[in-house]
Each structure stands twice: as structure tokens, then as C-alpha cells.
Design a protein around this motif. Structure first.
Motif, PDB file in Angstrom:
ATOM      1  N   ALA A   1       0.836  -1.204   0.000  1.00 11.83           N
ATOM      2  CA  ALA A   1       0.000   0.000   0.000  1.00 11.83           C
ATOM      3  C   ALA A   1       0.872   1.256   0.000  1.00 11.83           C
ATOM      4  O   ALA A   1       0.564   2.233  -0.701  1.00 11.83           O
ATOM      5  CB  ALA A   1      -0.932  -0.003   1.212  1.00 11.83           C
ATOM      6  N   LEU A   2       1.963   1.241   0.756  1.00 11.70           N
ATOM      7  CA  LEU A   2       2.874   2.386   0.757  1.00 11.70           C
ATOM      8  C   LEU A   2       3.517   2.583  -0.607  1.00 11.70           C
ATOM      9  O   LEU A   2       3.768   3.718  -1.028  1.00 11.70           O
ATOM     10  CB  LEU A   2       3.948   2.214   1.837  1.00 11.70           C
ATOM     11  N   LYS A   3       3.771   1.494  -1.309  1.00 20.52           N
ATOM     12  CA  LYS A   3       4.320   1.584  -2.659  1.00 20.52           C
ATOM     13  C   LYS A   3       3.339   2.314  -3.570  1.00 20.52           C
ATOM     14  O   LYS A   3       3.732   3.178  -4.352  1.00 20.52           O
ATOM     15  CB  LYS A   3       4.609   0.178  -3.200  1.00 20.52           C
ATOM     16  N   SER A   4       2.066   1.999  -3.466  1.00 26.07           N
ATOM     17  CA  SER A   4       1.051   2.664  -4.277  1.00 26.07           C
ATOM     18  C   SER A   4       0.996   4.159  -3.982  1.00 26.07           C
ATOM     19  O   SER A   4       0.893   4.975  -4.901  1.00 26.07           O
ATOM     20  CB  SER A   4      -0.329   2.039  -4.044  1.00 26.07           C
ATOM     21  N   VAL A   5       1.094   4.504  -2.722  1.00 31.73           N
ATOM     22  CA  VAL A   5       1.090   5.920  -2.327  1.00 31.73           C
ATOM     23  C   VAL A   5       2.290   6.636  -2.944  1.00 31.73           C
ATOM     24  O   VAL A   5       2.172   7.750  -3.471  1.00 31.73           O
ATOM     25  CB  VAL A   5       1.087   6.058  -0.781  1.00 31.73           C
ATOM     26  N   SER A   6       3.430   5.995  -2.914  1.00 33.56           N
ATOM     27  CA  SER A   6       4.645   6.579  -3.467  1.00 33.56           C
ATOM     28  C   SER A   6       4.538   6.778  -4.976  1.00 33.56           C
ATOM     29  O   SER A   6       4.965   7.813  -5.510  1.00 33.56           O
ATOM     30  CB  SER A   6       5.845   5.695  -3.126  1.00 33.56           C
ATOM     31  N   LEU A   7       3.986   5.807  -5.679  1.00 32.70           N
ATOM     32  CA  LEU A   7       3.820   5.931  -7.125  1.00 32.70           C
ATOM     33  C   LEU A   7       2.851   7.054  -7.467  1.00 32.70           C
ATOM     34  O   LEU A   7       3.094   7.827  -8.402  1.00 32.70           O
ATOM     35  CB  LEU A   7       3.346   4.604  -7.729  1.00 32.70           C
ATOM     36  N   ALA A   8       1.765   7.164  -6.709  1.00 29.61           N
ATOM     37  CA  ALA A   8       0.805   8.249  -6.938  1.00 29.61           C
ATOM     38  C   ALA A   8       1.454   9.609  -6.685  1.00 29.61           C
ATOM     39  O   ALA A   8       1.237  10.562  -7.441  1.00 29.61           O
ATOM     40  CB  ALA A   8      -0.429   8.070  -6.047  1.00 29.61           C
ATOM     41  N   ALA A   9       2.269   9.690  -5.653  1.00 31.12           N
ATOM     42  CA  ALA A   9       2.954  10.947  -5.347  1.00 31.12           C
ATOM     43  C   ALA A   9       3.919  11.332  -6.464  1.00 31.12           C
ATOM     44  O   ALA A   9       4.014  12.511  -6.830  1.00 31.12           O
ATOM     45  CB  ALA A   9       3.706  10.823  -4.020  1.00 31.12           C
TER      46      ALA A   9
END
Length: 192
Positions: free
Chosen positions: A120-128
Motif C-alpha cells: 500500500a505504501l508503494k502505491s502511495v509513493s507511485l501516486a505521489a
């Protein structure tokens, strides 16, 4: 296999996911991962601070490719057209190994809450990364954030469909990710 041979990082990731799938994340040690990959523990720690970080191997590269694709999109591109350019660029880094590896990675993540959190943190990072690239193009923040989130969702949906394909090499991840982005664009129009 000596620790100096190329591909140690990739071998470590494959070894870890295989072990996570076979015996569970909690039961797998760094020593076991290193042994399976044919490297020493110190080589493991040169590449990763801990076993949890194996899940996000390549995240920085993926974020960079998404941002570069967005930055290089034509000047008049809409936010979602720029995201599509980012998805195409990032998809170019995903090859046969990624496709074959995906089901094992999915199973390992599904079986462990800590890995689900890291994913989930990976997804947040990609969106950022996508949001930042869009803002740099002059897109207002709320629109950039929404387009970035849609980009991550399209990438994840496309990746899932691509990895479940027959692997005959006739299709690529970009086609799946772009189709998913088109579906999401159409779906968002019906939100009213």
C-alpha cells in the motif's frame, strides 16, 4: 554462484518471494534468502535494509519512469494523456520475468499483513511521483492528485490482467495499463 556475479539483486527478490510463498514471510530469514539466491548475508544487506524491502525492489525506478513519461508528454496533453505517457514509459521496464513473477508475488503479499502494508505504501509513493510530475507541468494540485491516483489504479489493474495472461509475448503491459486507464476515465465520467 559467487556474490560478485551479476543479477544478485534480482536473485534475492526471486528467492525471497519463493520462500515467502513456500514457508511464509515470518518463517523466512535473511540467511535463507541469501542462501537460496547464492549470495552472502552481507551481500543481501548491501542491496536491502531488511526482508520487507524486497517487496518494493524497483519502486524508485518505476516512480522515475512514470515521472519521466509524464514530463515528456506533448505540451498540450491533458492530465490523463500525460499519465498515459507515464504508464507507457514505466511499462517498458516490465519484461517476461516480471510477468512470470507476478502470481508468486501476489500470493506472498496476500498471505502477510506486513507485506500488504508495504504494498500500500508503494502505491502511495507511485501516486505521489505522478502527482508531482503533473504539478510540474502546471496541472493544479487537486486535478494532478486525482490523475495520479487514477494512474496507479490503472497500472495495478493493467498489471494484474497482464500477469494473468498466457504470456505468449504478443501483448505488453502498456496495452493493459492504457486500456485500464480508458476504462477508469469512462467510469469516472459516470460519477456525476
Amino acid at each position: 554462484m559467487g556474490r560478485w556475479e551479476p543479477g544478485a539483486r534480482e536473485r534475492l527478490v526471486v528467492a525471497a518471494v519463493d520462500l515467502f510463498t513456500e514457508q511464509g514471510y515470518d518463517a523466512t530469514t535473511v540467511a535463507q534468502i541469501a542462501e537460496r539466491a547464492g549470495v552472502t548475508k552481507s551481500t543481501f544487506f548491501r542491496h536491502f535494509p531488511d526482508k520487507r524491502e524486497l517487496l518494493v525492489a524497483g519502486q524508485e525506478t518505476l516512480s522515475r519512469l512514470l515521472a519521466e513519461g509524464i514530463a515528456d508528454a506533448p505540451a498540450g496533453a491533458t492530465p490523463l494523456e500525460a499519465v498515459a505517457a507515464g504508464l507507457e514509459r514505466a511499462s517498458s521496464a516490465m519484461g517476461t520475468m516480471s510477468r512470470e513473477f507476478a502470481p508468486r508475488l501476489k500470493a506472498a503479499v496476500a498471505a502477510n499483513a506486513e507485506l500488504q502494508e508495504r504494498d500500500a505504501l508503494k502505491s502511495v509513493s507511485l501516486a505521489a511521483a505522478m502527482t508531482t510530475a503533473l504539478v510540474a507541468r502546471g496541472i493544479p494540485d487537486p486535478i494532478a492528485a486525482l490523475a495520479g491516483e487514477l494512474g496507479v489504479l490503472a497500472f495495478k489493474r493493467g498489471y494484474a490482467q497482464w500477469s494473468e495472461g498466457d504470456g505468449d509475448g504478443k501483448d505488453d503491459l502498456a496495452g493493459y495499463a492504457l486500456a485500464a486507464l480508458d476504462e477508469l476515465r469512462a467510469a469516472s465520467a459516470s460519477l456525476g
